[in-house]
Design an enzyme around this catalytic site. Structure first.
Site, PDB file in Angstrom:
ATOM      1  N   GLU A 177       0.825  -1.214   0.000  1.00 41.05           N
ATOM      2  CA  GLU A 177       0.000   0.000   0.000  1.00 41.05           C
ATOM      3  C   GLU A 177       0.863   1.270   0.000  1.00 41.05           C
ATOM      4  O   GLU A 177       1.116   1.851   1.053  1.00 41.05           O
ATOM      5  CB  GLU A 177      -0.947   0.033   1.202  1.00 41.05           C
ATOM      6  CG  GLU A 177      -1.869   1.242   1.170  1.00 41.05           C
ATOM      7  CD  GLU A 177      -2.753   1.374   2.403  1.00 41.05           C
ATOM      8  OE1 GLU A 177      -3.653   2.240   2.385  1.00 41.05           O
ATOM      9  OE2 GLU A 177      -2.542   0.638   3.380  1.00 41.05           O
ATOM     10  N   LYS A 214      -2.726  -2.119  -2.950  1.00 43.00           N
ATOM     11  CA  LYS A 214      -3.751  -1.220  -2.448  1.00 43.00           C
ATOM     12  C   LYS A 214      -3.314   0.199  -2.775  1.00 43.00           C
ATOM     13  O   LYS A 214      -2.332   0.698  -2.222  1.00 43.00           O
ATOM     14  CB  LYS A 214      -3.964  -1.391  -0.940  1.00 43.00           C
ATOM     15  CG  LYS A 214      -5.077  -0.484  -0.388  1.00 43.00           C
ATOM     16  CD  LYS A 214      -5.435  -0.827   1.051  1.00 43.00           C
ATOM     17  CE  LYS A 214      -6.530   0.087   1.575  1.00 43.00           C
ATOM     18  NZ  LYS A 214      -6.957  -0.263   2.942  1.00 43.00           N
TER      19      LYS A 214
END
Length: 295
Positions: A177, A214
């Site tokens: 992420e 992500k």
């Protein structure tokens, strides 16, 4: 080895991943949005008990099931806690069909070269072993990009993939992420640089090594489509990044290769003093919106 049924569910299932991983630093804000002010608790233990109660309300709500929710990202305390007398990861998977993930980062370093890398993670291997034993499928680790600075973005992505390799070695699937600040004046330019860095690192992975991504919903619709289709990417999810539910869902719907992994948008409008019926109805409405945008 990762759980094959969980991997199949994440790779091909319809739905989104719920982010229930507020840490110590973000918990007071999450509780305030839930209608619980800081004078309602006197200690960290009481604060975490209140946020766990909120998470339990969400996890046990009628609409929080595999029909629309693919997975849930947990804070470490939540992973080690119980819901309805069961360990949280077991409850999610065995009772709800929802795949459990664990947030493993310890927060962010100060900004350098327009980005924040992750703080050191002492004891990571032991934590990953515990997570694996508790039935967790994967992890999530967050960095933040604030500016289109190639040096900062390179550092963020390199660290993310270093951690990802440790996670994979432990038999778990990492959610990489590298968030891009939605308020950045150079958001689109930063995303172009980030795209190329991620692609370079994905191409260097061994065949059969699975990761997830992500990412902030990009300014340029479809920018990350080729990353989602990469053979080493199990699934690509989007963070809401501070966008409201309706705005985040509208942006997400223009990126068909991304599904949602929302925190604030999922909990939007949920209040501590709501009756169970009102709470469940509000949560169901949010789930429906996020699910529709994730199709």
């Amino acid at each position: 080895m990762t759980n094959t049924a969980m991997a199949d569910r994440i790779a091909t299932g319809a739905g989104f991943i719920a982010a229930l991983d507020q840490s110590g630093g973000s918990t007071p804000k999450a509780l305030r949005l839930y209608g619980v002010e800081e004078d309602a608790y006197d200690s960290e233990a009481e604060m975490f008990a209140l946020i766990h109660d909120m998470r339990c309300r969400i996890m046990t709500a009628p609409d929080f099931t595999s029909d629309k929710v693919l997975g849930a990202i947990l804070f470490e305390r939540t992973m080690r806690d119980t819901v309805k007398g069961m360990p949280v990861p077991s409850y999610l998977w065995d009772q709800r069909g929802v795949v459990p993930f664990l947030k493993i980062d310890k927060g962010l370093e100060d900004i350098a070269n327009g980005a924040q890398v992750m703080k050191p993670m002492p004891g990571l291997e032991a934590l990953l072993a515990d997570a694996k034993a508790l039935g967790v499928f994967g992890t999530k680790e967050r960095s933040v990009v604030h500016e289109a600075d190639a040096h900062g973005i390179k550092a963020v992505v390199a660290q993310q993939f270093d951690v990802a390799r440790t996670v994979c070695a432990a038999g778990l699937v990492p959610i990489i992420e590298p968030e891009v600040d939605i308020n950045s004046a150079t958001k689109a330019e930063a995303e172009d640089i980030l795209h190329e860095e991620i692609l370079t690192h994905l191409n260097a992975l061994d065949s059969g090594t699975n990761v997830m991504l992500k990412l902030t919903i990009p300014t340029e619709d479809g920018l990350y489509t080729d990353l989602a289709d990469h053979p080493n990417v199990l699934r690509m999810v989007a963070l809401s990044g501070g966008y409201g539910t309706d705005d985040a869902c509208a942006r997400l719907a223009r990126n068909p290769k991304m599904i949602a992994s929302f925190s604030r948008a999922l909990a939007e409008g949920l209040m501590h003093r709501m009756s169970e019926a009102d709470f469940n109805a509000a949560l169901a409405a949010n789930i429906d919106k996020i699910f529709a945008a994730s199709k």
